[in-house]
Design a protein around this motif. Sequence first.
Motif, short mmCIF file in Angstrom:
data_model
loop_
_atom_site.label_atom_id
_atom_site.label_comp_id
_atom_site.label_asym_id
_atom_site.label_seq_id
_atom_site.Cartn_x
_atom_site.Cartn_y
_atom_site.Cartn_z
N GLY A 224 10.45 6.71 68.74
CA GLY A 224 11.16 7.86 68.22
C GLY A 224 12.60 7.80 68.68
N THR A 225 13.53 8.38 67.91
CA THR A 225 14.95 8.27 68.21
C THR A 225 15.61 9.63 68.32
OG1 THR A 225 15.50 8.09 65.87
CG2 THR A 225 15.15 6.04 67.06
N LEU A 226 16.74 9.63 69.06
CA LEU A 226 17.57 10.81 69.22
C LEU A 226 19.02 10.40 69.02
CD1 LEU A 226 18.06 13.78 70.09
CD2 LEU A 226 18.16 12.94 72.45
N GLN A 227 19.70 11.03 68.06
CA GLN A 227 21.11 10.75 67.79
C GLN A 227 21.96 11.60 68.72
OE1 GLN A 227 22.70 8.77 65.12
NE2 GLN A 227 24.45 9.16 66.45
N ILE A 228 22.76 10.91 69.60
CA ILE A 228 23.61 11.60 70.56
C ILE A 228 25.06 11.47 70.10
CG2 ILE A 228 24.35 11.76 72.96
CD1 ILE A 228 21.75 10.38 73.74
N THR A 229 25.73 12.59 69.91
CA THR A 229 27.14 12.60 69.51
C THR A 229 27.96 13.18 70.66
OG1 THR A 229 26.52 12.93 67.20
CG2 THR A 229 28.81 13.39 67.81
N ILE A 230 28.89 12.35 71.17
CA ILE A 230 29.74 12.79 72.29
C ILE A 230 31.12 13.11 71.75
CG2 ILE A 230 30.76 12.13 74.49
CD1 ILE A 230 28.43 10.23 74.91
N HIS A 231 31.55 14.35 71.92
CA HIS A 231 32.88 14.78 71.53
C HIS A 231 33.76 14.77 72.78
CE1 HIS A 231 31.58 16.12 67.52
NE2 HIS A 231 30.47 16.51 68.14
N VAL A 232 34.83 14.01 72.76
CA VAL A 232 35.73 13.90 73.90
C VAL A 232 36.77 15.02 73.81
CG1 VAL A 232 37.31 12.40 75.17
CG2 VAL A 232 35.36 11.41 73.93
N LEU A 233 36.83 15.83 74.85
CA LEU A 233 37.76 16.95 74.89
C LEU A 233 38.86 16.68 75.90
CD1 LEU A 233 35.13 19.84 75.00
CD2 LEU A 233 36.21 18.84 72.98
N HIS A 234 39.99 17.32 75.63
CA HIS A 234 41.03 17.23 76.68
C HIS A 234 40.51 17.91 77.94
CE1 HIS A 234 44.36 15.32 74.71
NE2 HIS A 234 44.04 15.96 73.60
N GLY A 235 40.57 19.21 77.92
CA GLY A 235 39.94 19.96 79.00
C GLY A 235 40.42 19.66 80.40
#
Length: 803
Positions: A224-235
């Motif tokens: 089974g799979t999980l799609q991980i999306t990483i959004h890079v923030l300034h922060g």
Amino acid sequence: MTKTMGYRDWRWLALWWHHFFLLWSTINGQTRYSIPEELKQGSVVGNLAKDLGLGLSEIFDRKMRVASEAGEQYFTVDAGKGELVVNDRTDREALCGQSASCVLPLQVVIEDPLQLHRIEVEIRDINDNSPSFLSNELSLKLAEVAAVGTRFPLESATDPDVGSNSLKSYTLSKNECCSLKIKEMEGGKTVPELVLEKPLDREKKAVHKIILTALDGGNPVRSGTLQITIHVLHGAVVIKPKATDADEGLNGEIEFSFGSRTPESVLSLFDINPLTGEIILKGELDYETTNSYDIDVSAKDKGSPEMEGHCRVQVDITDFNDNAPEIVFTSQPKPVREDAPSGTVVALISARDLDSGDNGKVTLQLTKGSPFNLKPSFSNNYALVTNGLLDRESFSEYNIEITASDSGSPPLSSKKIIPVSITDVNDNPPIFTQPSYNVYLKENGSSDLDFGENAKISYSILDSKVQDVSVSSYVYINSDNGSIYSMHSFDYEKLKVFQIQVQAKDQGSPSLSSNATVHVFILDQNDNAPAVIYPSSAALGSLSHQRMPRSAKAGHLVTKVTAVDADSGHNAWISYKLAEATDASLFTVNLYTGEVRTKRAVSEQDDSSQRLLIEIQDDGEPVQSATVTVSILLEDGLHEPILDLRQKVAEPSKKTGRITLYLILSLASVSVLSLVTFLVLAVKCMRNSRSSGSCCMRRSDCDDYKNPNRNLQIQLNTDGPIKYVEVLGGDMMSQSQSFRSCMSPMSEYSDFTLIKPSSTNDFKEMISVLDASLPDSTWTFESQQGVLCFSAKKTKSHKLGIK
């Protein structure tokens, strides 16, 4: 009163105890079956009749049945076979959940007499479930200032299967920033974690997509799979200003905010935490746009009335090497003459970089191997100059690649291609495609020879003499394209070859030129008909009178017709045939020699006067011909044949004496001509012998004879019945004497005629051709006392000698 127990009562009591002990003994005995889950309905679990020791008739008569303690009727008994079979779907996960062991207890009830048996059915797990995550996608927001090594826990996958079919491992797709670690939890549970391996850079990549895969241990493996999306923030936290309030309660609670007059440029890039006062970066900074910001911060309490404090935060931006250097033309490159001296300026170039400090220091570099160089002048300005010899004929254009690199860390670079064209200088004379040209013109016709296509070249014919006449009287040339035209038709019998000197001159300054030789060969046309020389038509007209005896036998030579043709080659090949005859059965004419002979013996019935019409044809196209009429008188008592060359010649009459005189004069003329030719060749040979040592040519020396101006040219023509050899001595283009030997292989005797050649060929190759073309002849080649000789032997040997 006490009632006594009778016989009947004792009987029922005994029977009850019998059933009790029987039931007790049956319950203690236990049977277990093991099956995989999800068997189809009707699948056999086991043979109950055999395992319980019952016959098939007892199963039906005693009404054996199965009762489940769970209440669901998953199994039943096949009364006909005594087998326990599946009655309903058995899902191990639904029956036992995550329990490692899944056993269903069953009761087998048999009546008459009543018996109770306990059996167990073990439901084994199969890999019918894949690992799964609660959701198919996961979104993470990470600040680009996050430290390397920071761990981010991920969602664990679940698998309803147990044992080896359960969840075993995780894998992470290939990516640029993160790796996967597995954390062991209490109770043996594992949790995947995402570990930051490299610093994040939102400017380079703002979003990272990674796939987490969960695998079980089944065969085949399920996943089974999980799609991980990483959004890079300034922060990034810029600063945390600190404010204090001596009051208590609401009067001492502080709330932070930007000043009321904060410009939009600051609000679009920065944000402030109202509780902690942390100033956070939320936009992209650009040093080249603004390198410093002034931020007003306000701190207010919650008292009544509100009290407020202020401070100013100055944010200075440091430069980052985010701009590649740029190459700019101060002046566009200009064409360069191919004779330009070294150091000639081609173009002016400048380099710039929007970064500052070392990030803005730029150096330029040229690719190696080009005849150019960069000469620095001032403040990132350069001059592109020549640095070697240029040759437009080798390279008419250069594509110069310039690389600009800055001194940042890491350094950035850019490239630019500069095209530089080389202009022509008149440093090369015109070159003909070949040093000499051979042109073959048909006599009585015209010719057109085109060569040269450069429109900048003019052509002219250098003046020379041909048979004491200027060559311009024979041909003229088109000065623009080099086409040569004949001025009039030519006569092969008068002029066979001549040469032209052509000059090509360019339009440069100074003008350059070169010469080429054009050899013009006149090709023979069949424009001459055969001429009869015997019987002489000039003296006797077209009628010849001959006499022969009636006693002549078959093969008797009556006369011989001889003709010549002023043309050459095939056009001069002559054949004879009998066109008309008083009696065609009496006479025949040899096709090649013209000999007139009898086909049979003369009879008394043959007419005394016979008339023959003989046609002479050449081998040209179209065919040219002539005729001669021979009148033959048959006489009795005439014993000596006329003109029989094999017997004694009769006493010459006045007419035959005149013919003999002509033959003697002709022979003397040919002899004198041959002697003059031999003397000329001998003189030339003696001149050459002073430098070469010898004029004689031996067969072994033929391979080393390379002088094209003093060679022996021979052409063998073997087409048709008449064979002839053409021999040319001396310079190929000179008017020196040459000879041709004509042999008629069909005749018992061969005749030699000496004339001029129509073409030339290599002597050594010609000897091999002679051997192959006349297999019944023996050819010899020798050198004696400066004389070249060759001969062909058939029935007699013939030799032609040339000095």
